[in-house]
Design a protein around this motif. Structure first.
Motif, PDB file in Angstrom:
ATOM      1  N   ARG A 175      13.047   0.728 -12.461  1.00  0.00           N
ATOM      2  CA  ARG A 175      12.778   2.038 -13.057  1.00  0.00           C
ATOM      3  C   ARG A 175      12.780   1.968 -14.580  1.00  0.00           C
ATOM      4  NH1 ARG A 175      16.133   3.712  -8.735  1.00  0.00           N
ATOM      5  NH2 ARG A 175      17.977   3.781 -10.101  1.00  0.00           N
ATOM      6  N   SER A 176      13.678   1.169 -15.141  1.00  0.00           N
ATOM      7  CA  SER A 176      13.761   1.072 -16.600  1.00  0.00           C
ATOM      8  C   SER A 176      12.739   0.092 -17.178  1.00  0.00           C
ATOM      9  CB  SER A 176      15.169   0.645 -17.028  1.00  0.00           C
ATOM     10  OG  SER A 176      15.474  -0.655 -16.538  1.00  0.00           O
ATOM     11  N   ARG A 177      12.254  -0.813 -16.340  1.00  0.00           N
ATOM     12  CA  ARG A 177      11.261  -1.804 -16.757  1.00  0.00           C
ATOM     13  C   ARG A 177      10.146  -1.824 -15.727  1.00  0.00           C
ATOM     14  NH1 ARG A 177      16.332  -3.299 -17.916  1.00  0.00           N
ATOM     15  NH2 ARG A 177      16.811  -4.407 -19.859  1.00  0.00           N
ATOM     16  N   PRO A 178       9.233  -0.862 -15.795  1.00  0.00           N
ATOM     17  CA  PRO A 178       8.209  -0.743 -14.754  1.00  0.00           C
ATOM     18  C   PRO A 178       7.272  -1.938 -14.656  1.00  0.00           C
ATOM     19  CG  PRO A 178       7.783   0.768 -16.585  1.00  0.00           C
ATOM     20  CD  PRO A 178       9.152   0.221 -16.793  1.00  0.00           C
ATOM     21  N   PHE A 179       7.269  -2.804 -15.668  1.00  0.00           N
ATOM     22  CA  PHE A 179       6.433  -4.002 -15.601  1.00  0.00           C
ATOM     23  C   PHE A 179       7.079  -5.090 -14.744  1.00  0.00           C
ATOM     24  CE2 PHE A 179       8.984  -3.974 -19.478  1.00  0.00           C
ATOM     25  CZ  PHE A 179       9.668  -5.168 -19.391  1.00  0.00           C
ATOM     26  N   ARG A 193       2.673 -16.409 -33.199  1.00  0.00           N
ATOM     27  CA  ARG A 193       1.692 -15.894 -32.243  1.00  0.00           C
ATOM     28  C   ARG A 193       2.221 -14.585 -31.676  1.00  0.00           C
ATOM     29  NH1 ARG A 193       0.523 -21.903 -29.775  1.00  0.00           N
ATOM     30  NH2 ARG A 193       0.207 -22.846 -31.845  1.00  0.00           N
ATOM     31  N   SER A 194       1.566 -13.492 -32.024  1.00  0.00           N
ATOM     32  CA  SER A 194       2.032 -12.165 -31.647  1.00  0.00           C
ATOM     33  C   SER A 194       1.255 -11.642 -30.451  1.00  0.00           C
ATOM     34  CB  SER A 194       1.883 -11.197 -32.824  1.00  0.00           C
ATOM     35  OG  SER A 194       2.686 -11.611 -33.917  1.00  0.00           O
ATOM     36  N   ILE A 195       1.971 -10.916 -29.580  1.00  0.00           N
ATOM     37  CA  ILE A 195       1.363 -10.331 -28.390  1.00  0.00           C
ATOM     38  C   ILE A 195       1.581  -8.826 -28.451  1.00  0.00           C
ATOM     39  CG2 ILE A 195       1.365 -10.257 -25.878  1.00  0.00           C
ATOM     40  CD1 ILE A 195       2.264 -13.151 -25.873  1.00  0.00           C
ATOM     41  N   PRO A 196       0.549  -8.056 -28.839  1.00  0.00           N
ATOM     42  CA  PRO A 196       0.707  -6.608 -28.995  1.00  0.00           C
ATOM     43  C   PRO A 196       1.134  -5.943 -27.683  1.00  0.00           C
ATOM     44  CG  PRO A 196      -1.321  -7.361 -30.043  1.00  0.00           C
ATOM     45  CD  PRO A 196      -0.791  -8.518 -29.252  1.00  0.00           C
ATOM     46  N   GLY A 197       2.107  -5.046 -27.816  1.00  0.00           N
ATOM     47  CA  GLY A 197       2.540  -4.250 -26.677  1.00  0.00           C
ATOM     48  C   GLY A 197       3.483  -4.940 -25.719  1.00  0.00           C
ATOM     49  N   ALA A 198       3.820  -6.205 -25.977  1.00  0.00           N
ATOM     50  CA  ALA A 198       4.670  -6.952 -25.043  1.00  0.00           C
ATOM     51  C   ALA A 198       6.118  -6.490 -25.142  1.00  0.00           C
ATOM     52  CB  ALA A 198       4.580  -8.442 -25.322  1.00  0.00           C
ATOM     53  N   TRP A 244       6.912 -12.832 -21.102  1.00  0.00           N
ATOM     54  CA  TRP A 244       6.186 -13.342 -19.939  1.00  0.00           C
ATOM     55  C   TRP A 244       6.310 -12.426 -18.726  1.00  0.00           C
ATOM     56  CZ3 TRP A 244      10.812 -14.949 -21.674  1.00  0.00           C
ATOM     57  CH2 TRP A 244      11.863 -15.019 -20.761  1.00  0.00           C
ATOM     58  N   TYR A 245       7.305 -11.552 -18.710  1.00  0.00           N
ATOM     59  CA  TYR A 245       7.404 -10.576 -17.625  1.00  0.00           C
ATOM     60  C   TYR A 245       6.367  -9.475 -17.794  1.00  0.00           C
ATOM     61  CZ  TYR A 245      11.780 -12.196 -15.420  1.00  0.00           C
ATOM     62  OH  TYR A 245      12.731 -12.910 -14.728  1.00  0.00           O
TER      63      TYR A 245
END
Length: 252
Positions: free
Chosen positions: A152-156, A221-226, A231-232
């Motif tokens: 619930r707190s981490r829907p991904f 190396r940036s990952i927008p929105g991560a 990796w999750y």
């Protein structure tokens, strides 16, 4: 101190045993995680010819506890374990958050040919009150032991992600990790040529950190929105950001 390891050499079939991997990948999880946190990453590395050693850091998973732990002591345990399990051959190393800081402290002794730090500033703020920090970590541990609440707190999170992290929380020792932040401040600068993968925006690697690290010859190396556990939340983007690890052809 020898640490518990998930070692893919232990599960190699007879065909792969006849042609052993040419290189080893070391994986170090973040605070309250475990070696199992890499469950989705490990098979991808094996397919690319790696022997994978995912370690439980002190006070995590099935590794020993140490109520007097420091970052340097945790790093020494990593070095001792790797020298026991994989003393030869090239080593590629990847650490997340707290595990990245431990890796930075161990890097000079391990001398990896590739070192990757995931969303970590590679420093520790000391001077914390031990009792307060232990109590806070215990509250966090109890909250994270509920897999449904984690989702619930981490829907991904997938169902397995939540199960793995809930099990890691159950095995986590607050006393061990709290000890790390009760001494002096510490900083472990990454060597030039290292790589930092960060969430964007990041609560752990600021824009000022990016400028400082870049000036020191570290690749960013940036990952927008991560999310912090990159990796999750963004698995494909995470693996694509590291062609040195994940870009080679699969074995077989």
């Amino acid at each position: 101190m020898l640490l518990h390891a998930l070692d893919t050499a232990d599960s190699a079939d007879s065909d792969s045993a006849a042609t052993p991997p040419l290189r080893t990948a070391l994986l170090l999880h973040g605070a309250m995680g475990s070696a199992e946190s890499w469950w989705r990453v490990i098979p991808l590395l094996v397919d690319r010819g790696y022997r994978v050693l995912a370690l439980d850091l002190p006070g995590h998973g099935r590794s020993p506890r140490d109520a007097q732990l420091t970052v340097d002591a945790a790093a020494a345990a990593v070095v001792e374990t790797i020298r026991r399990l994989a003393p030869e051959g090239p080593l590629h190393a990847l650490g997340h958050s707290y595990g990245a800081t431990v890796l930075a402290a161990a890097a000079a002794a391990l001398d990896p040919s590739l070192t990757v730090y995931v969303d970590a500033a590679l420093s520790i703020e000391g001077g914390h009150d031990r009792a307060e920090l232990v109590a806070r970590y215990e509250r966090d541990r109890l909250a994270r032991m509920d897999a449904d609440a984690l989702r619930r707190s981490r829907p991904f999170y997938s169902e397995r992600d939540a199960e793995v992290e809930a099990r890691a929380a159950e095995r986590f020792d607050p006393e061990t990790l709290a000890s790390v932040s009760c001494g002096a401040d510490g900083e472990w600068p990454p060597a030039p040529g290292s790589v930092v993968v960060r969430a964007e925006p990041s609560s752990w690697v600021s824009d000022a950190d990016v400028r400082r690290l870049t000036e020191h010859g570290v690749g960013i190396r940036s990952i927008p929105g991560a999310a912090h556990t990159v990796w999750y939340s963004h698995f494909e983007e995470f693996t694509a950001s590291l062609p040195e690890l994940f870009g080679g052809p699969a074995v077989g």
